[in-house]
Design a protein around this motif. Structure first.
Motif, PDB file in Angstrom:
ATOM      1  N   GLY A 163       9.592  35.400   1.055  1.00  0.00           N
ATOM      2  CA  GLY A 163      10.908  35.549   1.653  1.00  0.00           C
ATOM      3  C   GLY A 163      11.489  36.947   1.754  1.00  0.00           C
ATOM      4  O   GLY A 163      12.673  37.085   2.037  1.00  0.00           O
ATOM      5  N   TRP A 164      10.726  37.981   1.548  1.00  0.00           N
ATOM      6  CA  TRP A 164      11.262  39.348   1.635  1.00  0.00           C
ATOM      7  C   TRP A 164      11.343  39.771   3.092  1.00  0.00           C
ATOM      8  O   TRP A 164      10.446  39.511   3.885  1.00  0.00           O
ATOM      9  CB  TRP A 164      10.379  40.318   0.861  1.00  0.00           C
ATOM     10  CG  TRP A 164      10.431  40.096  -0.611  1.00  0.00           C
ATOM     11  CD1 TRP A 164       9.553  39.368  -1.349  1.00  0.00           C
ATOM     12  CD2 TRP A 164      11.411  40.591  -1.520  1.00  0.00           C
ATOM     13  NE1 TRP A 164       9.930  39.388  -2.666  1.00  0.00           N
ATOM     14  CE2 TRP A 164      11.065  40.129  -2.805  1.00  0.00           C
ATOM     15  CE3 TRP A 164      12.559  41.377  -1.379  1.00  0.00           C
ATOM     16  CZ2 TRP A 164      11.820  40.426  -3.933  1.00  0.00           C
ATOM     17  CZ3 TRP A 164      13.309  41.675  -2.510  1.00  0.00           C
ATOM     18  CH2 TRP A 164      12.935  41.201  -3.769  1.00  0.00           C
ATOM     19  N   ARG A 165      12.448  40.443   3.453  1.00  0.00           N
ATOM     20  CA  ARG A 165      12.647  40.971   4.806  1.00  0.00           C
ATOM     21  C   ARG A 165      12.733  42.489   4.733  1.00  0.00           C
ATOM     22  O   ARG A 165      13.379  43.039   3.851  1.00  0.00           O
ATOM     23  CB  ARG A 165      13.935  40.426   5.409  1.00  0.00           C
ATOM     24  CG  ARG A 165      13.952  38.942   5.592  1.00  0.00           C
ATOM     25  CD  ARG A 165      15.237  38.490   6.287  1.00  0.00           C
ATOM     26  NE  ARG A 165      16.446  39.143   5.808  1.00  0.00           N
ATOM     27  CZ  ARG A 165      17.298  38.648   4.919  1.00  0.00           C
ATOM     28  NH1 ARG A 165      17.056  37.487   4.371  1.00  0.00           N
ATOM     29  NH2 ARG A 165      18.373  39.306   4.570  1.00  0.00           N
ATOM     30  N   HIS A 223      18.301  39.904  -3.819  1.00  0.00           N
ATOM     31  CA  HIS A 223      17.399  40.845  -4.476  1.00  0.00           C
ATOM     32  C   HIS A 223      17.028  41.920  -3.471  1.00  0.00           C
ATOM     33  O   HIS A 223      16.776  41.621  -2.305  1.00  0.00           O
ATOM     34  CB  HIS A 223      16.117  40.149  -4.950  1.00  0.00           C
ATOM     35  CG  HIS A 223      16.348  39.021  -5.879  1.00  0.00           C
ATOM     36  ND1 HIS A 223      16.757  39.192  -7.179  1.00  0.00           N
ATOM     37  CD2 HIS A 223      16.232  37.682  -5.696  1.00  0.00           C
ATOM     38  CE1 HIS A 223      16.871  38.018  -7.762  1.00  0.00           C
ATOM     39  NE2 HIS A 223      16.555  37.083  -6.884  1.00  0.00           N
ATOM     40  N   VAL A 224      16.988  43.150  -3.926  1.00  0.00           N
ATOM     41  CA  VAL A 224      16.567  44.279  -3.108  1.00  0.00           C
ATOM     42  C   VAL A 224      15.455  44.984  -3.875  1.00  0.00           C
ATOM     43  O   VAL A 224      15.610  45.265  -5.066  1.00  0.00           O
ATOM     44  CB  VAL A 224      17.739  45.260  -2.870  1.00  0.00           C
ATOM     45  CG1 VAL A 224      17.312  46.401  -1.968  1.00  0.00           C
ATOM     46  CG2 VAL A 224      18.941  44.529  -2.285  1.00  0.00           C
ATOM     47  N   GLU A 245      13.272  46.219   0.845  1.00  0.00           N
ATOM     48  CA  GLU A 245      13.160  44.857   1.345  1.00  0.00           C
ATOM     49  C   GLU A 245      14.232  44.029   0.667  1.00  0.00           C
ATOM     50  O   GLU A 245      14.634  44.316  -0.466  1.00  0.00           O
ATOM     51  CB  GLU A 245      11.788  44.277   1.029  1.00  0.00           C
ATOM     52  CG  GLU A 245      10.655  45.019   1.704  1.00  0.00           C
ATOM     53  CD  GLU A 245       9.314  44.476   1.297  1.00  0.00           C
ATOM     54  OE1 GLU A 245       8.545  44.110   2.206  1.00  0.00           O
ATOM     55  OE2 GLU A 245       9.034  44.410   0.091  1.00  0.00           O
ATOM     56  N   VAL A 246      14.695  43.007   1.369  1.00  0.00           N
ATOM     57  CA  VAL A 246      15.777  42.152   0.867  1.00  0.00           C
ATOM     58  C   VAL A 246      15.313  40.712   0.870  1.00  0.00           C
ATOM     59  O   VAL A 246      14.642  40.252   1.791  1.00  0.00           O
ATOM     60  CB  VAL A 246      17.038  42.301   1.750  1.00  0.00           C
ATOM     61  CG1 VAL A 246      18.141  41.382   1.284  1.00  0.00           C
ATOM     62  CG2 VAL A 246      17.500  43.742   1.783  1.00  0.00           C
ATOM     63  N   ARG A 247      15.690  40.006  -0.179  1.00  0.00           N
ATOM     64  CA  ARG A 247      15.409  38.569  -0.297  1.00  0.00           C
ATOM     65  C   ARG A 247      16.685  37.919  -0.804  1.00  0.00           C
ATOM     66  O   ARG A 247      17.236  38.322  -1.827  1.00  0.00           O
ATOM     67  CB  ARG A 247      14.283  38.336  -1.287  1.00  0.00           C
ATOM     68  CG  ARG A 247      13.947  36.889  -1.496  1.00  0.00           C
ATOM     69  CD  ARG A 247      12.769  36.785  -2.476  1.00  0.00           C
ATOM     70  NE  ARG A 247      12.437  35.427  -2.733  1.00  0.00           N
ATOM     71  CZ  ARG A 247      12.920  34.716  -3.752  1.00  0.00           C
ATOM     72  NH1 ARG A 247      13.728  35.274  -4.617  1.00  0.00           N
ATOM     73  NH2 ARG A 247      12.567  33.462  -3.913  1.00  0.00           N
ATOM     74  N   SER A 248      17.168  36.916  -0.096  1.00  0.00           N
ATOM     75  CA  SER A 248      18.408  36.285  -0.524  1.00  0.00           C
ATOM     76  C   SER A 248      18.191  34.821  -0.873  1.00  0.00           C
ATOM     77  O   SER A 248      17.338  34.149  -0.302  1.00  0.00           O
ATOM     78  CB  SER A 248      19.482  36.411   0.560  1.00  0.00           C
ATOM     79  OG  SER A 248      19.037  35.833   1.756  1.00  0.00           O
ATOM     80  N   ALA A 249      18.950  34.388  -1.830  1.00  0.00           N
ATOM     81  CA  ALA A 249      18.995  32.986  -2.247  1.00  0.00           C
ATOM     82  C   ALA A 249      20.462  32.569  -2.218  1.00  0.00           C
ATOM     83  O   ALA A 249      21.330  33.356  -1.852  1.00  0.00           O
ATOM     84  CB  ALA A 249      18.399  32.830  -3.646  1.00  0.00           C
TER      85      ALA A 249
END
Length: 60
Positions: A9-11, A32-33, A23-27
């Motif tokens: 899920g990292w963007r 998370h960065v 990279e950013v991953r959100s829940a």
């Protein structure tokens, strides 16, 4: 830390062109960065949204 946390899920930013990008991953309750070295910073969605607003305002 579970393996899926590290890979799923990292963007990457659209403007990233040189490979040294975050990279950013959100829940639901956390964003998370991570940097290119794999270090991770976590923030609340509200804090992340405020950070993004400030960055966009500075670019204007």
């Amino acid at each position: 830390m579970p393996t899926n946390y590290l890979s799923a899920g990292w963007r990457t930013a659209r403007r990233c062109s040189q490979g040294n990008c975050v990279e950013v991953r959100s829940a639901r309750d956390v964003v998370h960065v991570r940097d290119s070295n794999g270090r991770v910073l976590s923030a609340s969605p509200e804090a992340w949204a405020a950070f993004v607003r400030e960055i966009k305002a500075a670019e204007a």
